[in-house]
Design an enzyme around this catalytic site. Structure first.
Site, PDB file in Angstrom:
ATOM      1  CG  HIS B  28      -2.202  -0.794   1.186  1.00 56.25           C
ATOM      2  ND1 HIS B  28      -3.160  -0.700   1.720  1.00 56.25           N
ATOM      3  CD2 HIS B  28      -2.271  -2.023   0.575  1.00 56.25           C
ATOM      4  CE1 HIS B  28      -4.039  -1.567   1.583  1.00 56.25           C
ATOM      5  NE2 HIS B  28      -3.500  -2.490   0.798  1.00 56.25           N
ATOM      6  CE  LYS B 185      -5.498  -8.699   1.020  1.00 54.39           C
ATOM      7  NZ  LYS B 185      -6.346  -9.186  -0.091  1.00 54.39           N
ATOM      8  CG  HIS B 312     -13.502  -7.245  -1.269  1.00 49.08           C
ATOM      9  ND1 HIS B 312     -13.487  -6.076  -2.013  1.00 49.08           N
ATOM     10  CD2 HIS B 312     -12.324  -7.558  -1.026  1.00 49.08           C
ATOM     11  CE1 HIS B 312     -12.301  -5.838  -2.244  1.00 49.08           C
ATOM     12  NE2 HIS B 312     -11.389  -6.640  -1.915  1.00 49.08           N
ATOM     13  CB  SER B 313     -13.609  -3.881   3.023  1.00 49.86           C
ATOM     14  OG  SER B 313     -12.129  -3.871   3.327  1.00 49.86           O
ATOM     15  CG  HIS B 341      -8.779  -2.504   4.229  1.00 45.84           C
ATOM     16  ND1 HIS B 341      -9.802  -3.617   3.640  1.00 45.84           N
ATOM     17  CD2 HIS B 341      -7.759  -2.702   3.576  1.00 45.84           C
ATOM     18  CE1 HIS B 341      -8.972  -4.354   2.593  1.00 45.84           C
ATOM     19  NE2 HIS B 341      -7.720  -3.807   2.630  1.00 45.84           N
ATOM     20  NE  ARG B 394      -4.073  -1.046  -4.116  1.00 44.32           N
ATOM     21  CZ  ARG B 394      -5.175  -1.858  -3.313  1.00 44.32           C
ATOM     22  NH1 ARG B 394      -6.294  -1.612  -3.110  1.00 44.32           N
ATOM     23  NH2 ARG B 394      -4.274  -2.582  -2.733  1.00 44.32           N
TER      24      ARG B 394
END
Lengths: 414, 414
Positions: B28, B185, B312-313, B341, B394
């Protein structure tokens, strides 16, 4: 906004005159049964629904509706849950034993949408996701029929048992209402005679999309033999034979789409149908799928899986017709003109009389909710019919035997 | 009722601080991008939405939103049709190229529901079919992570690359929020190390349902070899390998349900998934499925086909969390605790700060619509972040290479 919690629910069984229409299961009785559902909110808005009037549905509604008092008309999850607490089992339909729960939910749910629409001053079509078509096209629904009920006078449609009588019936219906597509209820006469009827219709109406519905009356072998005659003649073939397995065999042998309102009639039937590629067109019906929201869900499933979509009907009056029209107008992927028995009905339960077809299509009635209002004098009269007629469940077979004592039910028959 | 036609739509891109969390695609970046959508009705009610903030979505919203002015917020059919006129093509997600249209629709649709709820003084959960659960359970979403961003100071979570660091992370998150289920994850370290991490979590949290998400990072062969170690350890295995075909091979070999947010992410993916029995759990996400109504449709499809369902997020703030909670509260067949998240985010865009989890679950915020209000000072600050941060799409891979210049993307990698 107004208080849309449910204050009261009233269910009134009615019976209305029905002609001696023939199908694979027999002959329509002199009266068809329906129930009229009124959902009244705390704010005093009354939503209308119309559904089956047979005893199992009336019993189910009698059990379920007390549990719905106090629930908001927006609470569709609550509707399924509360009805599910007291409604189990199945209902004898002329197509077999089917779950009662979605029929009970569907009966009340339409009235909940109508009440919500009236409370918000919005049309049901808008609450269902928005109007995608100005008018909703319907088909001419042709039946073989006797001249009159057993022991009664001929009705003004007269006998329809031959190709030329069938063409006369079609002309009358199309002249009156302007329908484009033509559907023939079949599975009654030997298939060759019925296909001869289709050919006569093709000659008289060269551009009309044709359909035939043997109601599971043909064997797989018979259907396979008939396919070459049907290819290029019809836009879809409805329930030619029995069951998902049998129809999957037929679908594998033809590019004519198979349609159904008999073997994919509950959500549980969708996975096997998709797995077996049995039917490529679903004739939806909010009365047995669980209402308008469930029917919108079904439409989305048809879109995703690439299936065609149209609408089935039983004998019905104007509240059902209005609900069908709002639903159809909110459904982008309606791929075939809808079915309706409306031209066969002489009674009506809504104010202003029957909703008119123009060019075979219905314009949504004006006004909030479904846009129709109950004619309370008619309701009273039709309820008295119910009390007087003695019919409590639909039984086409017994009625048929009054006309033809040697007749035997068979599915498949030919 | 109030005039709920759309008078104005405003879209504000924002960037908020995000920790250096690792996944199969990289790391990230210091800021995550979102868009905040405000739909204002003629009646002056403002509905809120939150979605992706990457350029393709901002471009799509810029094209589509002018066409929506004058449309009623109830007109979901119109929303799809109007957006479809100008939004085509795909969007690069870290999971691949996916259709842009449902993302644009989803971004606006949530704000339309919120506006409708505010206009009617009703909660979104009620408009979606009614509340079926008092609180919505979420899971502890664990990530491997670097101590700090490249060139920056360590954050207060510190480095998490070993089993014991993972257990410390889990304790901190569960102590703070009370989550029950734990999701790891994965697809970052060699699989054996990640499974060692799972075993350490099992030892520390004997009763916690565990999940692992390699994000397609394992080959079919690797996954098949690992299955015996995972059997009995996890409640579902998320996207172990690439594609529907590959995961179907895995699912055929195990009774552990396979879950996905990577390969069944659009309606077109549902038929092949059902036909191949690849995934038995769908992790839905209203941001990419096309909004709350489309997500309710997806839930019904999961119910009909007997699939599990969770959520999901991506990195998100409170408007998304509130929308997820309303949706989950209106979904009867939510079979696994949802992902979020939220614990990783320090910024917030709604008044009153972050919505609190109690015992790992969220209680729906009070008030009509989604029950949240925009903090305009925070919006201004986070929009300034967006203008200043320079990030426009992203790109976890480039960020990863700052930390580990030799790192190479691979899917599958192990």
């Amino acid at each position: 906004m107004p208080d849309t919690r449910i204050a009261d629910i009233r269910v009134t069984p009615i019976a209305f005159a029905d002609p001696p229409l023939l199908n694979n299961a027999g002959c329509h009785e002199p009266f068809a049964l329906r129930s009229i559902i009124e959902v009244e909110t705390e704010s005093g808005h009354i939503g209308l629904g119309e559904s089956y009037g047979t005893l199992p549905v009336l019993d189910g509604l009698a059990k379920a509706t007390p549990l719905l008092i106090g629930m908001d008309v927006t609470d569709l999850n609550g509707l399924w849950a509360r009805c599910g607490q007291v409604v189990g089992g199945t209902m004898m339909q002329y197509i077999g034993q089917e779950r009662l729960l979605p029929r009970i939910v569907g009966a009340v749910e339409v009235a909940m949408w109508d009440a919500l629409g009236k409370a918000l001053n919005r049309r049901v079509v808008d609450l269902l996701g928005g109007q995608v078509r100005e008018t909703v096209p319907f088909s001419a629904y042709l039946f073989y029929k006797f001249a009159g009920h057993h022991g009664g006078q001929p009705d003004d449609w007269g006998e329809v048992l031959t190709p030329s009588q069938l063409v006369d019936e079609a002309w009358r219906m199309i002249d009156a209402h302007g329908f484009n597509a033509i559907k023939l209820k079949a599975g009654i006469l030997p298939p060759e005679e019925e296909i001869e009827g289709l050919r006569a219709l093709r000659a008289a109406f060269p551009d009309a999309p044709l359909r035939i519905d043997p109601n599971g009356g043909w064997t797989v072998d018979t259907t396979l033999k008939l396919l070459p005659q049907l290819d290029g003649l019809i836009e879809y073939l409805e329930d030619p034979t029995v069951g998902i397995d049998g129809n999957a065999q037929v679908q594998a042998a033809t590019s004519i789409p198979l349609a159904t309102n008999m073997y994919v009639v509950e959500t549980a039937h969708l996975p096997p149908n998709m797995a077996q590629d049995a039917f490529r067109v679903i004739l939806s019906d909010h009365h047995y799928w669980g209402g308008l929201k469930a029917s919108r869900d079904l439409a989305e499933i048809c879109r995703i899986w690439g299936l065609g979509l149209s609408m089935h009907s039983n004998s019905h009056l104007g509240i059902s017709l209005a609900a069908m029209a709002h639903l159809a107008a909110a459904t982008p992927n309606l791929t075939y003109d809808c079915d309706t028995h409306s031209p066969w009905q002489t009674d009506e339960v809504i104010e202003g009389g029957k909703l008119p077809f123009q060019g075979g299509a219905l314009t949504l009635p004006d006004g909030p909710g479904l846009g129709v209002t109950l004619d309370r004098d008619a309701l009273k009269r039709l309820h008295q019919n119910y009390l007087d007629c003695g019919i409590r469940v639909r039984d086409d077979a017994t009625e048929m035997k009054k006309h033809r004592p040697d007749w035997q039910f068979g599915r498949p028959k030919f």
